[in-house]
Design a protein around this motif. Sequence first.
Motif, mmCIF file in Angstrom:
data_model
loop_
_atom_site.group_PDB
_atom_site.id
_atom_site.type_symbol
_atom_site.label_atom_id
_atom_site.label_comp_id
_atom_site.label_asym_id
_atom_site.label_seq_id
_atom_site.Cartn_x
_atom_site.Cartn_y
_atom_site.Cartn_z
ATOM 1 N N LEU A 1 -3.355 147.086 73.486
ATOM 2 C CA LEU A 1 -2.771 147.278 74.819
ATOM 3 C C LEU A 1 -1.596 146.330 75.065
ATOM 4 N N GLY B 1 6.429 149.388 76.826
ATOM 5 C CA GLY B 1 6.835 149.724 78.197
ATOM 6 C C GLY B 1 8.003 148.870 78.661
ATOM 7 N N GLY C 1 2.477 167.212 86.645
ATOM 8 C CA GLY C 1 3.791 166.663 86.322
ATOM 9 C C GLY C 1 3.783 165.415 85.460
ATOM 10 N N ASP C 2 2.591 164.957 85.104
ATOM 11 C CA ASP C 2 2.487 163.688 84.364
ATOM 12 C C ASP C 2 1.781 163.933 83.025
ATOM 13 N N VAL C 3 2.402 163.447 81.943
ATOM 14 C CA VAL C 3 1.820 163.689 80.613
ATOM 15 C C VAL C 3 1.077 162.480 80.043
ATOM 16 N N HIS C 4 1.133 161.348 80.719
ATOM 17 C CA HIS C 4 0.537 160.130 80.156
ATOM 18 C C HIS C 4 -0.986 160.247 80.119
ATOM 19 N N ASP C 5 -1.553 160.081 78.940
ATOM 20 C CA ASP C 5 -3.011 160.269 78.885
ATOM 21 C C ASP C 5 -3.778 159.216 78.090
ATOM 22 N N GLY D 1 -4.410 156.080 78.880
ATOM 23 C CA GLY D 1 -5.317 155.379 79.790
ATOM 24 C C GLY D 1 -6.481 156.267 80.210
ATOM 25 N N SER E 1 -5.684 160.290 87.014
ATOM 26 C CA SER E 1 -4.842 159.281 86.410
ATOM 27 C C SER E 1 -3.396 159.736 86.534
ATOM 28 N N LEU F 1 0.790 157.848 85.719
ATOM 29 C CA LEU F 1 1.542 156.613 85.475
ATOM 30 C C LEU F 1 2.905 156.585 86.135
ATOM 31 N N LEU F 2 3.366 157.735 86.558
ATOM 32 C CA LEU F 2 4.699 157.787 87.155
ATOM 33 C C LEU F 2 4.604 157.446 88.635
ATOM 34 N N VAL F 3 5.660 156.868 89.162
ATOM 35 C CA VAL F 3 5.687 156.571 90.596
ATOM 36 C C VAL F 3 5.468 157.876 91.375
ATOM 37 N N GLY G 1 -3.964 154.096 87.087
ATOM 38 C CA GLY G 1 -2.660 154.308 86.449
ATOM 39 C C GLY G 1 -1.685 153.230 86.863
ATOM 40 N N ALA H 1 -10.209 150.665 82.759
ATOM 41 C CA ALA H 1 -11.340 151.537 82.467
ATOM 42 C C ALA H 1 -12.673 150.885 82.845
#
Length: 216
Positions: free
Chosen positions: A41, A48, A98-102, A104, A146, A148-150, A178, A204
């Motif tokens: 992490l 990032g 709209g968010d693809v971050h997965d 987390g 979850s 991660l985007l604003v 997130g 988590a």
Amino acid sequence: LPLDERLKRRIIDGERNGLEADLDSALETRPALAIVNDILLDGMKVVGELFGSGQMQLPFVLQSAEVMKTAVAYLEPHMEKNEDESGKGKIVLATVKGDVHDIGKNLVDIILSNNGYDVVNIGIKQPINAIIEAAEQHRADAIGMSGLLVKSTVIMKENLQEMSDRGVADKYPVLLGGAALTRAYVEDDLRSMFAGDVHYARDAFEGLSLMDRVMA
Ligand code: B1M
């Protein structure tokens, strides 16, 4: 480089050759979860920062994410499972519309599954309709979102509004997590507009302790 540094660099550089051998060595001295939390992490955090400051381009971020996912998948069978506990409750998990971050979200899935919860992980870019539908269909006890985007923090607010409008707010306690969320946003702003129970999970493990509290 020392092993820890080397593993961290593998994430940052998106270098998967020899990854498994390094993970095996690391597993000799510490638990799988510690490797994820204390080393991998950290690497993603650097990714990032580099991306955010324009020093790393998106395709390289994607490569780092792929190495991270490979590492987590390799470590997963080595993670401690709480075998005595099962059937503690069921949660639908999704990354919001709209968010693809997965990465987390999938860690949350692993931690909850290893600690007695049934997790219905419906994936990324999920509109609230699909989330509610999955919760109804699987008779879930809770919903976890979850993002991660604003932008996703705004979507979460809309999702809670939609749950209230559809009369399911008090049916499903909601866990939110997130990087773009803050505790204050969830506990002050969102809690005051939501007719149900909403919680912020920093990581988590807080997700797990919140589920334990919600299901108690
Ligand atoms: Co993107 N991305 N990304 N990205 N990405 C961020 C989020 C960003 C902060 C990077 C930056 O600029 N510094 C930035 C967002 C800025 C903003 O919104 N203001 C950003 C951006 C801009 C983008 C794109 C828009 C870039 C572009 O296309 N130009 C694009 C968006 C696509 C989209 O979603 N529509 C994009 C794409 C991608 C990749 C596909 C390349 C890749 C994702 C791959 C994947 O997930 N499969 C990616 C990555 C890897 C990142 C960073 C570098 C790392 C994210 C990560 O996996 N962290 C990220 C930087 C950052 O977060 N600071 C960034 C590790 C992960 C374990 O942490 O998910 O936070 P996290 O989970 C934590 C906690 O938050 C918590 O538990 C986990 C730890 O235990 N948690 C929960 C998370 N969910 C939870 C749910 C819970 C409980 C706890 O209960 C339900």
